[in-house]
Design a protein around this motif. Structure first.
Motif, PDB file in Angstrom:
ATOM      1  N   GLY A   1     -41.326  50.240  16.199  1.00 49.22           N
ATOM      2  CA  GLY A   1     -40.618  51.192  17.042  1.00 49.22           C
ATOM      3  C   GLY A   1     -40.784  50.902  18.520  1.00 49.22           C
ATOM      4  O   GLY A   1     -39.811  50.848  19.281  1.00 49.22           O
ATOM      5  N   ALA A   2     -42.046  50.684  18.945  1.00 43.65           N
ATOM      6  CA  ALA A   2     -42.314  50.478  20.363  1.00 43.65           C
ATOM      7  C   ALA A   2     -41.999  49.070  20.827  1.00 43.65           C
ATOM      8  O   ALA A   2     -41.693  48.851  21.994  1.00 43.65           O
ATOM      9  N   GLY A   3     -42.067  48.099  19.924  1.00 44.67           N
ATOM     10  CA  GLY A   3     -41.936  46.710  20.354  1.00 44.67           C
ATOM     11  C   GLY A   3     -40.553  46.133  20.307  1.00 44.67           C
ATOM     12  O   GLY A   3     -40.301  45.079  20.906  1.00 44.67           O
ATOM     13  N   SER A   4     -39.630  46.779  19.592  1.00 43.48           N
ATOM     14  CA  SER A   4     -38.294  46.193  19.431  1.00 43.48           C
ATOM     15  C   SER A   4     -37.314  46.695  20.478  1.00 43.48           C
ATOM     16  O   SER A   4     -36.752  45.910  21.255  1.00 43.48           O
ATOM     17  N   ASP A   5     -37.114  48.002  20.538  1.00 44.51           N
ATOM     18  CA  ASP A   5     -36.113  48.565  21.443  1.00 44.51           C
ATOM     19  C   ASP A   5     -36.490  48.354  22.900  1.00 44.51           C
ATOM     20  O   ASP A   5     -35.630  48.078  23.749  1.00 44.51           O
ATOM     21  N   THR A   6     -37.772  48.478  23.230  1.00 42.97           N
ATOM     22  CA  THR A   6     -38.190  48.318  24.623  1.00 42.97           C
ATOM     23  C   THR A   6     -37.990  46.885  25.100  1.00 42.97           C
ATOM     24  O   THR A   6     -37.478  46.646  26.194  1.00 42.97           O
ATOM     25  N   SER A   7     -38.378  45.921  24.265  1.00 44.02           N
ATOM     26  CA  SER A   7     -38.232  44.511  24.658  1.00 44.02           C
ATOM     27  C   SER A   7     -36.766  44.115  24.768  1.00 44.02           C
ATOM     28  O   SER A   7     -36.358  43.448  25.721  1.00 44.02           O
ATOM     29  N   SER A   8     -35.959  44.528  23.792  1.00 41.97           N
ATOM     30  CA  SER A   8     -34.550  44.123  23.805  1.00 41.97           C
ATOM     31  C   SER A   8     -33.788  44.775  24.949  1.00 41.97           C
ATOM     32  O   SER A   8     -32.922  44.150  25.564  1.00 41.97           O
ATOM     33  N   SER A   9     -34.102  46.039  25.275  1.00 41.59           N
ATOM     34  CA  SER A   9     -33.404  46.681  26.397  1.00 41.59           C
ATOM     35  C   SER A   9     -33.771  46.008  27.712  1.00 41.59           C
ATOM     36  O   SER A   9     -32.923  45.876  28.609  1.00 41.59           O
ATOM     37  N   THR A  10     -35.019  45.544  27.846  1.00 45.11           N
ATOM     38  CA  THR A  10     -35.420  44.837  29.066  1.00 45.11           C
ATOM     39  C   THR A  10     -34.647  43.526  29.207  1.00 45.11           C
ATOM     40  O   THR A  10     -34.171  43.182  30.294  1.00 45.11           O
ATOM     41  N   VAL A  11     -34.521  42.777  28.110  1.00 49.32           N
ATOM     42  CA  VAL A  11     -33.748  41.522  28.152  1.00 49.32           C
ATOM     43  C   VAL A  11     -32.293  41.805  28.517  1.00 49.32           C
ATOM     44  O   VAL A  11     -31.694  41.097  29.345  1.00 49.32           O
ATOM     45  N   GLU A  12     -31.709  42.857  27.935  1.00 52.77           N
ATOM     46  CA  GLU A  12     -30.306  43.179  28.219  1.00 52.77           C
ATOM     47  C   GLU A  12     -30.109  43.578  29.680  1.00 52.77           C
ATOM     48  O   GLU A  12     -29.166  43.124  30.342  1.00 52.77           O
ATOM     49  N   TRP A  13     -31.009  44.417  30.214  1.00 52.69           N
ATOM     50  CA  TRP A  13     -30.898  44.809  31.626  1.00 52.69           C
ATOM     51  C   TRP A  13     -31.081  43.598  32.540  1.00 52.69           C
ATOM     52  O   TRP A  13     -30.371  43.452  33.540  1.00 52.69           O
ATOM     53  N   ALA A  14     -32.025  42.717  32.198  1.00 52.18           N
ATOM     54  CA  ALA A  14     -32.257  41.524  33.030  1.00 52.18           C
ATOM     55  C   ALA A  14     -31.015  40.638  33.057  1.00 52.18           C
ATOM     56  O   ALA A  14     -30.605  40.153  34.124  1.00 52.18           O
ATOM     57  N   MET A  15     -30.388  40.419  31.912  1.00 51.22           N
ATOM     58  CA  MET A  15     -29.177  39.606  31.861  1.00 51.22           C
ATOM     59  C   MET A  15     -28.046  40.270  32.635  1.00 51.22           C
ATOM     60  O   MET A  15     -27.271  39.591  33.339  1.00 51.22           O
ATOM     61  N   ALA A  16     -27.929  41.580  32.542  1.00 48.14           N
ATOM     62  CA  ALA A  16     -26.883  42.292  33.289  1.00 48.14           C
ATOM     63  C   ALA A  16     -27.077  42.122  34.787  1.00 48.14           C
ATOM     64  O   ALA A  16     -26.118  41.873  35.535  1.00 48.14           O
ATOM     65  N   GLU A  17     -28.318  42.252  35.248  1.00 44.77           N
ATOM     66  CA  GLU A  17     -28.587  42.103  36.680  1.00 44.77           C
ATOM     67  C   GLU A  17     -28.339  40.664  37.132  1.00 44.77           C
ATOM     68  O   GLU A  17     -27.767  40.420  38.208  1.00 44.77           O
ATOM     69  N   LEU A  18     -28.746  39.695  36.337  1.00 45.01           N
ATOM     70  CA  LEU A  18     -28.554  38.291  36.716  1.00 45.01           C
ATOM     71  C   LEU A  18     -27.069  37.927  36.753  1.00 45.01           C
ATOM     72  O   LEU A  18     -26.627  37.166  37.627  1.00 45.01           O
ATOM     73  N   LEU A  19     -26.282  38.442  35.821  1.00 48.63           N
ATOM     74  CA  LEU A  19     -24.848  38.158  35.820  1.00 48.63           C
ATOM     75  C   LEU A  19     -24.148  38.773  37.027  1.00 48.63           C
ATOM     76  O   LEU A  19     -23.102  38.296  37.469  1.00 48.63           O
ATOM     77  N   GLN A  20     -24.745  39.835  37.578  1.00 46.02           N
ATOM     78  CA  GLN A  20     -24.189  40.450  38.791  1.00 46.02           C
ATOM     79  C   GLN A  20     -24.714  39.788  40.065  1.00 46.02           C
ATOM     80  O   GLN A  20     -24.198  40.059  41.150  1.00 46.02           O
ATOM     81  N   ASN A  21     -25.740  38.967  39.913  1.00 37.29           N
ATOM     82  CA  ASN A  21     -26.374  38.323  41.062  1.00 37.29           C
ATOM     83  C   ASN A  21     -26.473  36.821  40.805  1.00 37.29           C
ATOM     84  O   ASN A  21     -27.533  36.315  40.391  1.00 37.29           O
ATOM     85  N   PRO A  22     -25.374  36.073  41.029  1.00 35.72           N
ATOM     86  CA  PRO A  22     -25.335  34.643  40.688  1.00 35.72           C
ATOM     87  C   PRO A  22     -26.432  33.806  41.346  1.00 35.72           C
ATOM     88  O   PRO A  22     -26.923  32.851  40.738  1.00 35.72           O
ATOM     89  N   LEU A  23     -26.833  34.155  42.565  1.00 37.74           N
ATOM     90  CA  LEU A  23     -27.869  33.371  43.220  1.00 37.74           C
ATOM     91  C   LEU A  23     -29.217  33.539  42.513  1.00 37.74           C
ATOM     92  O   LEU A  23     -29.972  32.577  42.368  1.00 37.74           O
TER      93      LEU A  23
END
Length: 517
Positions: free
Chosen positions: A300-322
């Motif tokens: 419960g604690a290890g799946s959703d938290t880790s995957s949401s962090t990866v998704e947010w990181a990818m979203a931020e990086l795609l908005q910030n090409p540099l």
């Protein structure tokens, strides 16, 4: 009808008197400042569907230490690193117990997050720290996680060849479950291809996370909890039972293998069975109910938290090409483009680590952490925190405080380069895993998983947004629950890159220049 009027008038006067007396008692208790509660509901109407944001706005009026009455429960909200340190470090013993949601029901009796600060909890916590999440244990099982990451790469590569957009959150969530199931049981419990029972396992874990994060009237009006008016406790009990049957089957199968002289697998299950063996002093601490709860907490604690962090990181990086280019260039230099990353190389990737820290700052998985409970009445900063009060730490608001972070709404991993600030509980301006004795025990594994999955996605593929999303921009709205996920899943197009050796600094500079143009 006329005969009812005196009774109605008496009832209204009585209710008004009770309300005024409650307000008077509230002021005399010297609680931290906060909004005046309404009759019956208190300040529940002020929370809305984004409580972390609502509480951050209220803190601007009432201060970084604020009290609210939510239903009949006195709650204290912390919105500054200094007060977080005061509660979670200086007075950690007073606030070392948790307030368990009513929905988790019987699970709270054995679940590590909810056990009170008592010898049983301390013993289980010690087992997790020394036997499960110690560096040498994690190192010994990294080959299992490496296999699961390779499956992720192969799956995304197949979607890339088909020209199909990748649902980042879904593949990250499934991979997180895979990583955990390999680490715990040395076998797969789910699949990226959504087959049969593996899909059912994913769905049950997701349902549990969603149900546990839903608002529950029983948590705000404990006197009504036995009735379970919304049925969340009954629903979660059924979901827990489905997973418990699976866990029992895996444990029984492993015990039969051990009795038959089969070779040890050396995974978490073997470790726990060793610790719980009859000849061991900890045998009584690891009965079957405790094992079920431990497995449930890990998934419960290890799946959703880790995957949401990866998704947010990818979203931020795609908005910030540099930022994306700089992270990819670092991976090219240290690992080599398109090559598999090793967990031992994470320490050589300071910019990737800065990306993860910046993601935790802007999008903490648990924006209010799990609530603590005051075990005794205590005075802090001249205010009285009553026994039984629930304490929330708004780490989301702390991460966006302009007095702590310059340009706080901007995604800028560079702010962490050369900085000693980390997320491991010592720097209270960044505590996504909590702090003090109740800090998340699985943080060492989550740290490896997030960096490993994110680095693999960045180093093996180039990423672009579908045309319709690129025109409108990425929807960055949040879905509040047990974890802070994206309301709209992030879908992006991947192109697999060719494998190459690490590049030297001159090539790195040239590549960064071309990307920035």
């Amino acid at each position: 009808m006329a005969s009812l009027l005196p009774w109605l008038s008496w009832l209204l006067v009585s209710l008004l008197s009770i309300y005024l007396l409650d307000l008077l008692a509230h002021s005399r208790r010297r609680l931290p400042p906060g909004p005046f509660p309404l009759p019956f509901i208190g300040s529940l109407h002020l929370l809305g569907d984004q409580p972390h944001r609502s509480l951050a706005r209220l803190a601007k009026t009432y201060g970084p230490l604020m009290s609210l009455r939510l239903g009949t429960v006195t709650s204290v909200v912390i919105t500054s690193p200094n007060f977080a340190r005061e509660f979670l470090q200086k007075h950690d013993a007073v606030f070392a117990s948790r307030s368990a949601p009513d929905a988790v029901g019987e699970h709270a009796k054995n679940g590590i997050p909810w056990l009170p600060n008592a010898p049983r909890w301390r013993s289980l916590r010690r087992i997790m720290a020394t036997e499960m999440f110690a560096p040498h244990r994690l190192d010994a099982l990294q080959h299992l996680r490496r296999e699961k990451v390779q499956e992720l790469v192969d799956h995304v590569a197949r979607l890339a060849r088909e020209g199909t957009a990748v649902d980042i959150g879904r593949v990250a969530f499934t991979t997180s479950l895979n990583l955990l199931s390999r680490t715990i049981f040395s076998r797969d419990l789910t699949s990226l291809d959504d087959h049969g029972k593996s899909k059912e396992f994913q769905e049950v874990v997701l349902e549990i996370m969603e149900a546990a994060g839903c608002p529950n009237v029983s948590d705000f009006f404990p006197v009504l909890a036995p009735a379970d008016l919304q049925g969340w406790r009954r629903r979660l009990a059924r979901l827990f039972a489905r997973l418990h049957r699976l866990f029992d089957m895996l444990v029984d199968e492993r015990i039969r293998d051990r009795n038959a002289g089969e070779p040890r697998k050396g995974d978490f299950l073997d470790v726990l069975l060793d610790v719980g063996a009859p000849e061991n002093d900890n045998a009584g601490q690891l009965d079957r109910d405790t094992l079920r709860s431990l497995f449930m907490d890990l998934f419960g604690a290890g799946s959703d938290t880790s995957s949401s962090t990866v998704e947010w990181a990818m979203a931020e990086l795609l908005q910030n090409p540099l930022s994306m280019a700089r992270a990819c260039n670092e991976l090219s230099q240290v690992v080599g483009t398109g090559r598999n990353i090793q967990e031992s190389e994470i320490g050589e990737l300071p910019y990737l680590q800065a990306v993860v820290k910046e993601t935790f700052r802007l999008h903490p998985p648990a924006p209010l952490l799990l609530p603590r409970r005051a075990e005794m009445t205590i005075e802090i900063a001249g205010y009285t925190i009553p026994k039984g009060a629930r304490v929330f730490v708004n780490v989301w608001a702390i991460g966006r405080d302009k007095d702590i972070w310059p340009d706080p709404e901007k995604f800028a991993p560079e702010r962490f380069l050369g900085s000693a600030v980390d997320f491991k509980g010592g720097h209270f301006e960044l505590i996504p895993f909590g702090a003090g004795r109740r800090i998340c025990p699985g943080m060492p594994l989550a740290n490896r998983m997030v960096h490993l999955v994110l680095a693999s996605l960045l180093n093996q593929f180039e990423w672009n947004l579908p045309v319709e999303i690129e025109k409108k921009g990425i929807d960055m709205s949040e879905k509040f629950g047990l974890t802070l996920g994206k309301a709209v899943p992030l879908c992006a197009l991947a192109t697999q890159v060719q494998s190459s050796q690490p590049i030297d600094n001159r090539t790195l500079a040239t590549t960064a220049f071309k990307v920035s143009r």
